[in-house]
Design a protein around this motif. Structure first.
Motif: not given
Length: 289
Positions: A235-259
């Motif tokens: 809970s509170g996680g933000y997940y996205a593809p772990r590949g180049f520029m988060e464009g593709r790949g398996l899910p992983a924790l992603a960098r949350v926008p500062a705002a």
């Protein structure tokens, strides 16, 4: 049998999500605007997995009356909802349009509609709320004096702001309660129907991006499915593809926008959203995870 709701489940990532949740034994409620598309999506699920349990409900997130009617029907029919996937959205609407209730269409649909829906369903929610954002949220800015973009409307400005609001909402819900597991995701780059409003130049660039660094719609649904089903999704996680520029790949924790990390911004967005939608969250009634 667990019950899952997928908004925008008639096509693209939403339909893939619905099909996969049905395969995993959930009863899936596909929510969407058009009855014919809902019927076709339900048939697609049944064809993919004979014997699966699926139903549909008409939901227009750009109309709070429709949101209230859908939520009321769900609450009458189901004592508990194990999963809500806030997936539906509009992107790059070429000119400023308004929802039925007078909100800017992109913000009203992508954020306010889902904010209202989640709050109205809260008495029955006992599991997870997954809210789908987009990588462009990092470029988003929430101007509280101009949320309806009555000045300076640009299609991608509206979209990036709404997608930032999606993450901020998901993280704030997670911060306010541990009685539901609130998770944000973005799917990366894929050829989905959400870009139907964009012009030919943008379509050309998008097609090149998909070809170079993108993925299939089925692959793009993986972050949503990970957040919806994996025991390790926090809970509170933000997940996205772990590949180049988060464009593709398996899910992983992603960098949350500062705002979206800013507690003051999130609290202000929450208060404004409650005021605009008329939906006040009673987090004491949500079911335990």
């Amino acid at each position: 049998m667990e019950t899952a709701i997928v908004t925008g489940g008639t096509g693209g990532i939403g339909l893939v999500t619905a099909v996969e949740l049905a395969r995993r034994g959930r009863h899936v409620i596909i929510a969407g605007r058009r009855p014919e598309a809902l019927a076709a999506a339900a048939e697609r699920v049944r064809a993919a997995h004979p014997g699966s349990s699926v139903s549909t409900g008409e939901l227009d997130l750009a109309d709070l009356g429709s949101v209230r009617a859908f939520a009321a029907g769900v609450l009458r029919a189901y004592p508990k909802i194990d999963l809500l996937v806030n997936n539906a959205g509009v992107m790059a609407v070429p000119e400023r349009r308004l929802t039925v209730d007078g909100f800017e269409l992109t913000f009203g649909t992508n954020h306010l509609g889902h904010f209202a829906l989640t709050g109205l369903l809260l008495p029955a929610l006992v599991g997870r709320v997954v809210t789908v954002s987009a990588v462009i949220a990092r470029r988003g800015r929430l101007d509280f004096d101009n949320l309806d973009l009555h000045t300076g409307y640009r299609p991608m400005r509206a979209y990036s702001a709404a997608k930032l609001a999606n993450i901020a909402f998901a993280l704030e819900l997670a911060a306010r309660t541990d009685r539901v597991r609130s998770i944000a995701v973005h799917p990366g780059t894929a050829p989905t129907g959400i870009a139907r409003h964009v012009g030919p130049a943008f379509r050309f660039v998008a097609a090149r991006l998909v070809a170079v660094g993108g993925q299939s719609v089925e692959e793009a649904a993986r972050p949503s499915l990970y957040a919806a089903t994996d025991p390790l999704a926090v809970s509170g996680g933000y997940y996205a593809p772990r590949g180049f520029m988060e464009g593709r790949g398996l899910p992983a924790l992603a960098r949350v926008p500062a705002a979206a990390k800013d507690p003051e911004l999130r609290a202000r967005l929450w208060a404004v959203s409650e005021r605009l939608t008329g939906v006040t969250y009673d987090l004491s009634v949500a079911g335990h995870v």
